[in-house]
Design an enzyme around this catalytic site. Structure first.
Site, PDB file in Angstrom:
ATOM      1  N   SER A 144     -36.262  53.303 -44.854  1.00 29.13           N
ATOM      2  CA  SER A 144     -36.335  53.657 -43.430  1.00 29.13           C
ATOM      3  C   SER A 144     -37.742  53.419 -42.906  1.00 29.13           C
ATOM      4  O   SER A 144     -38.699  54.107 -43.303  1.00 29.13           O
ATOM      5  CB  SER A 144     -35.962  55.125 -43.233  1.00 29.13           C
ATOM      6  OG  SER A 144     -36.350  55.527 -41.931  1.00 29.13           O
ATOM      7  N   MET A 196     -25.108  62.136 -43.323  1.00 31.85           N
ATOM      8  CA  MET A 196     -26.446  62.688 -43.076  1.00 31.85           C
ATOM      9  C   MET A 196     -26.670  63.864 -44.023  1.00 31.85           C
ATOM     10  O   MET A 196     -25.868  64.794 -44.075  1.00 31.85           O
ATOM     11  CB  MET A 196     -26.584  63.192 -41.630  1.00 31.85           C
ATOM     12  CG  MET A 196     -26.671  62.114 -40.565  1.00 31.85           C
ATOM     13  SD  MET A 196     -27.927  60.843 -40.825  1.00 31.85           S
ATOM     14  CE  MET A 196     -29.439  61.805 -40.903  1.00 31.85           C
ATOM     15  N   ASP A 228     -34.094  53.463 -37.600  1.00 30.54           N
ATOM     16  CA  ASP A 228     -33.641  54.709 -36.978  1.00 30.54           C
ATOM     17  C   ASP A 228     -33.904  54.692 -35.477  1.00 30.54           C
ATOM     18  O   ASP A 228     -35.049  54.808 -35.039  1.00 30.54           O
ATOM     19  CB  ASP A 228     -34.362  55.897 -37.622  1.00 30.54           C
ATOM     20  CG  ASP A 228     -33.807  56.199 -38.996  1.00 30.54           C
ATOM     21  OD1 ASP A 228     -32.578  56.369 -39.105  1.00 30.54           O
ATOM     22  OD2 ASP A 228     -34.598  56.261 -39.956  1.00 30.54           O
ATOM     23  N   MET A 284     -33.594  56.374 -31.939  1.00 30.10           N
ATOM     24  CA  MET A 284     -33.431  57.714 -31.344  1.00 30.10           C
ATOM     25  C   MET A 284     -33.774  57.667 -29.863  1.00 30.10           C
ATOM     26  O   MET A 284     -34.718  56.990 -29.456  1.00 30.10           O
ATOM     27  CB  MET A 284     -34.357  58.709 -32.034  1.00 30.10           C
ATOM     28  CG  MET A 284     -34.204  58.749 -33.542  1.00 30.10           C
ATOM     29  SD  MET A 284     -35.165  60.094 -34.261  1.00 30.10           S
ATOM     30  CE  MET A 284     -35.032  59.709 -36.007  1.00 30.10           C
ATOM     31  N   HIS A 326     -29.273  52.480 -37.340  1.00 30.29           N
ATOM     32  CA  HIS A 326     -28.639  53.804 -37.288  1.00 30.29           C
ATOM     33  C   HIS A 326     -28.887  54.349 -35.877  1.00 30.29           C
ATOM     34  O   HIS A 326     -29.997  54.753 -35.554  1.00 30.29           O
ATOM     35  CB  HIS A 326     -29.291  54.675 -38.379  1.00 30.29           C
ATOM     36  CG  HIS A 326     -28.889  56.107 -38.360  1.00 30.29           C
ATOM     37  ND1 HIS A 326     -29.562  57.083 -39.082  1.00 30.29           N
ATOM     38  CD2 HIS A 326     -27.888  56.759 -37.709  1.00 30.29           C
ATOM     39  CE1 HIS A 326     -28.992  58.251 -38.874  1.00 30.29           C
ATOM     40  NE2 HIS A 326     -27.989  58.094 -38.044  1.00 30.29           N
ATOM     41  N   HIS A 339     -33.623  49.894 -42.941  1.00 26.58           N
ATOM     42  CA  HIS A 339     -32.933  50.923 -42.164  1.00 26.58           C
ATOM     43  C   HIS A 339     -33.776  51.239 -40.924  1.00 26.58           C
ATOM     44  O   HIS A 339     -34.935  51.622 -41.033  1.00 26.58           O
ATOM     45  CB  HIS A 339     -32.746  52.168 -43.033  1.00 26.58           C
ATOM     46  CG  HIS A 339     -31.950  53.261 -42.394  1.00 26.58           C
ATOM     47  ND1 HIS A 339     -30.568  53.279 -42.376  1.00 26.58           N
ATOM     48  CD2 HIS A 339     -32.338  54.383 -41.739  1.00 26.58           C
ATOM     49  CE1 HIS A 339     -30.148  54.369 -41.752  1.00 26.58           C
ATOM     50  NE2 HIS A 339     -31.195  55.056 -41.347  1.00 26.58           N
ATOM     51  N   MET A 370     -28.893  56.870 -33.195  1.00 26.47           N
ATOM     52  CA  MET A 370     -28.837  58.301 -32.875  1.00 26.47           C
ATOM     53  C   MET A 370     -29.047  58.416 -31.378  1.00 26.47           C
ATOM     54  O   MET A 370     -30.085  58.888 -30.893  1.00 26.47           O
ATOM     55  CB  MET A 370     -29.913  59.056 -33.673  1.00 26.47           C
ATOM     56  CG  MET A 370     -29.579  59.150 -35.154  1.00 26.47           C
ATOM     57  SD  MET A 370     -31.025  59.557 -36.173  1.00 26.47           S
ATOM     58  CE  MET A 370     -31.667  57.912 -36.459  1.00 26.47           C
ATOM     59  N   ASP A 394     -28.453  59.633 -46.070  1.00 30.69           N
ATOM     60  CA  ASP A 394     -29.690  59.534 -45.297  1.00 30.69           C
ATOM     61  C   ASP A 394     -30.294  60.908 -45.040  1.00 30.69           C
ATOM     62  O   ASP A 394     -29.679  61.759 -44.399  1.00 30.69           O
ATOM     63  CB  ASP A 394     -29.346  58.847 -43.959  1.00 30.69           C
ATOM     64  CG  ASP A 394     -30.557  58.576 -43.086  1.00 30.69           C
ATOM     65  OD1 ASP A 394     -31.687  58.864 -43.497  1.00 30.69           O
ATOM     66  OD2 ASP A 394     -30.341  58.058 -41.968  1.00 30.69           O
ATOM     67  N   GLY A 395     -31.508  61.099 -45.532  1.00 34.38           N
ATOM     68  CA  GLY A 395     -32.258  62.326 -45.253  1.00 34.38           C
ATOM     69  C   GLY A 395     -32.644  63.056 -46.524  1.00 34.38           C
ATOM     70  O   GLY A 395     -31.778  63.499 -47.281  1.00 34.38           O
TER      71      GLY A 395
END
Ligand code: DX5
Ligand code: ZN
Length: 224
Positions: free
Chosen positions: A7, A136, A34, A36, A65, A32, A67, A174-175
């Site tokens: 990520s 997640m 992210d 947002m 991804h 990856h 979000m 993920d996370g």
């Protein structure tokens, strides 16, 4: 096949191309990204222009991804920017079947994401149409959070469902995936491992990626 999706949220944004190259040298095979929007999650990151900027600097697939609220409005822009995979949150999609089809119609691999509080069963009807399911293992919005232990059972549940239904979607997690948690998610059935803070660190990125993959593959070989 177990893969590391590093990520870039945890990377040094001033040197993204070099950061990607280091993680790739350590064995990372998926980038990856992210995305947002400050609405679906309480944080803002990057969008299609950053995807477009990193597209020419790596041959690795770009896994976006999303979000964000109303992901349909941005799917064409991610396709144009060069995304290979796009995953959307079940919690953000009123017409999930249509959205997943829309991603596929744009030539990308469609994935669906579950927040920690969303039951795995919510996905039952769309499982045959996804390339991957992203579980997640933290509440989305920030890197560097602690892994939620219940995620292991959720991954196991999904892997069982996949077997019962005779499907072959991949399971991404993920996370909080790090050196101390990676074996448990692999043993449960995850094979696309997202990691940010456990990979990117000045002077250590390549070695971190390599070690994380070594631990994952060791856990995977016990599994088979
Ligand atoms: C969280 C993001 C994750 C995050 C993972 O909302 O979806 O991809 O970057 O970061 P780490 O690996 O630090 O938990
Ligand atoms: Zn993510």
């Amino acid at each position: 096949m177990i893969e590391l999706a590093f990520s870039i949220l945890a990377a040094d944004f001033a040197h993204l191309a070099q950061e990607i190259a280091l993680a790739e040298r350590g064995g990372g095979s998926i980038v990856h990204v992210d995305v947002m929007d400050g609405h679906f999650v309480p944080n803002i990151t990057f969008g299609p222009p950053v995807v477009k900027a990193i597209r020419p600097v790596t041959k690795l697939p770009l896994d976006c991804h999303l979000m964000i609220e109303d992901p349909d409005a941005f799917i064409p822009a991610f396709a144009e920017a060069g995304a290979d995979m796009v995953s959307v949150h079940v919690e953000a999609c009123r017409h999930l079947n249509r959205t997943l089809q829309f991603i596929a119609d744009h030539g990308m691999l469609a994935g669906v994401v579950l927040n920690p509080a969303t039951p795995v069963e919510m996905l039952f009807e769309v499982l045959p149409m996804v390339h991957h399911v992203l579980v997640m293992s933290v509440n989305p919005g920030f890197g560097g959070q602690s892994f939620l232990p219940r995620s292991v059972q959720r991954i196991r549940h999904l892997a069982r469902l996949r077997q019962e239904l005779g499907l072959n979607f991949r399971i991404e997690v993920d996370g909080g995936v790090a050196h101390d948690t990676v074996a448990s998610v692999v043993e449960a059935g995850a094979d696309m491992l997202v990691a940010g803070s456990a990979v990117f660190a000045p002077g250590k990125t390549e070695a971190n990626a390599r070690e994380l993959l070594r631990l994952a593959r060791a856990a995977g070989s016990i599994n088979v």
